[in-house]
Design a protein around this motif. Structure first.
Motif, mmCIF file in Angstrom:
data_model
loop_
_atom_site.group_PDB
_atom_site.id
_atom_site.type_symbol
_atom_site.label_atom_id
_atom_site.label_comp_id
_atom_site.label_asym_id
_atom_site.label_seq_id
_atom_site.Cartn_x
_atom_site.Cartn_y
_atom_site.Cartn_z
ATOM 1 N N TYR A 150 4.048 -0.328 9.094
ATOM 2 C CA TYR A 150 3.646 1.088 9.073
ATOM 3 C C TYR A 150 4.881 1.981 9.099
ATOM 4 O O TYR A 150 5.879 1.659 9.759
ATOM 5 N N ILE A 151 4.753 3.109 8.404
ATOM 6 C CA ILE A 151 5.844 4.078 8.414
ATOM 7 C C ILE A 151 5.808 4.834 9.739
ATOM 8 O O ILE A 151 4.735 5.224 10.217
ATOM 9 N N GLY B 245 -0.391 6.719 9.750
ATOM 10 C CA GLY B 245 -1.343 5.620 9.920
ATOM 11 C C GLY B 245 -1.673 5.018 8.573
ATOM 12 O O GLY B 245 -0.854 5.057 7.648
ATOM 13 N N ASP B 246 -2.873 4.480 8.445
ATOM 14 C CA ASP B 246 -3.285 3.855 7.188
ATOM 15 C C ASP B 246 -3.905 4.931 6.289
ATOM 16 O O ASP B 246 -4.988 5.457 6.585
ATOM 17 N N ALA B 247 -3.220 5.241 5.217
ATOM 18 C CA ALA B 247 -3.654 6.353 4.357
ATOM 19 C C ALA B 247 -5.032 6.077 3.749
ATOM 20 O O ALA B 247 -5.882 6.976 3.686
HETATM 21 N N1 URA Z 1 0.447 2.086 4.048
HETATM 22 C C1 URA Z 1 -0.155 3.030 4.810
HETATM 23 O O1 URA Z 1 -1.262 3.448 4.532
HETATM 24 N N2 URA Z 1 0.509 3.485 5.891
HETATM 25 C C2 URA Z 1 1.737 3.077 6.242
HETATM 26 O O2 URA Z 1 2.301 3.554 7.225
HETATM 27 C C3 URA Z 1 2.353 2.104 5.414
HETATM 28 C C4 URA Z 1 1.686 1.623 4.338
#
Ligand code: URA
Length: 209
Positions: free
Chosen positions: A193-194, A199-201
């Motif tokens: 994750y960044i 979070g998870d886009a």
């Molecule tokens: N994909 C995502 O959705 N979020 C991240 O932080 C990294 C990859």
């Protein structure tokens, strides 16, 4: 060498703050991603070629400029890239939209294409590949590789948030592809994750977990 543009426009940065905030719900998240994509499209089209045309204003004949009909292809990387499509189409409504889907091979951990559908005239179009997050860069590198393999020559990559690791990987694999980012974050964590990221886009856009 690839150029990296970070769009630090106040409107983009303001909206990005609410996109990042974990208290922002799905509806608002989706709307904000759409708005930021529109604002980024405004910047990314800055170098579009123009040509002169003759018109008549109510006052007199005049020469004025119009876009010189460059064909654009927009390619979201499935699934989160879809969240940026409508926002970009607001400014470039004639763009054709292709799709590239990738999954991560559980053994090699490398992205593998499972779906590709592109406009038929790939060689004639300038492409904008979109994905909200440029994390390790694996998906972007592979998606652009897939586009090039099918004849695309002129490609830009656009994301909301990038990690330095992803930017480096993309620059190294595709030095001819310029990268457009709303924010360059600190790093990747151990789960890919960044940080600080959002979070998870895909999950936040589609309300899944
Ligand atoms: N994909 C995502 O959705 N979020 C991240 O932080 C990294 C990859």
């Amino acid at each position: 060498m690839a150029k990296v543009y970070v769009f630090d426009h106040p409107l983009i940065q303001h909206k990005l703050t609410y996109i990042r905030d974990k208290h922002t719900g799905t509806k608002e998240f989706r709307e904000l991603v759409d708005e930021v994509a529109t604002l980024m499209a405004f910047e990314i089209t800055r170098d579009m070629p123009l040509e002169e045309t003759n018109i008549e204003t109510p006052v007199c004949p005049a020469k004025s400029k119009i876009l010189s009909g460059k064909k654009i292809g927009l390619v979201p990387i499935l699934r989160a890239g879809i969240g940026m499509v409508d926002g970009i189409l607001k400014l470039i409504p004639a763009a054709k939209v292709g799709h590239i889907g990738l999954y991560r091979d559980p053994e090699t951990l490398k992205p593998v294409e499972y779906y590709v559908k592109l406009p038929s005239d790939v060689e004639e179009r300038d492409f904008i590949v979109v994905d909200p997050m440029l994390a390790t860069g694996g998906s972007a590198v592979e998606a652009i590789h897939g586009l090039k393999k099918r004849g695309a020559k002129n490609i830009k990559f656009m994301c909301l948030i990038a990690a330095p690791e992803g930017v480096e990987a993309l620059k190294e694999a595709h030095p001819d592809v310029d990268i457009y980012i709303a924010a360059l974050d600190e790093k990747l964590n151990d789960h890919g994750y960044i940080v600080p990221g959002l979070g998870d886009a895909g999950d936040r856009l589609f309300g899944t977990k």
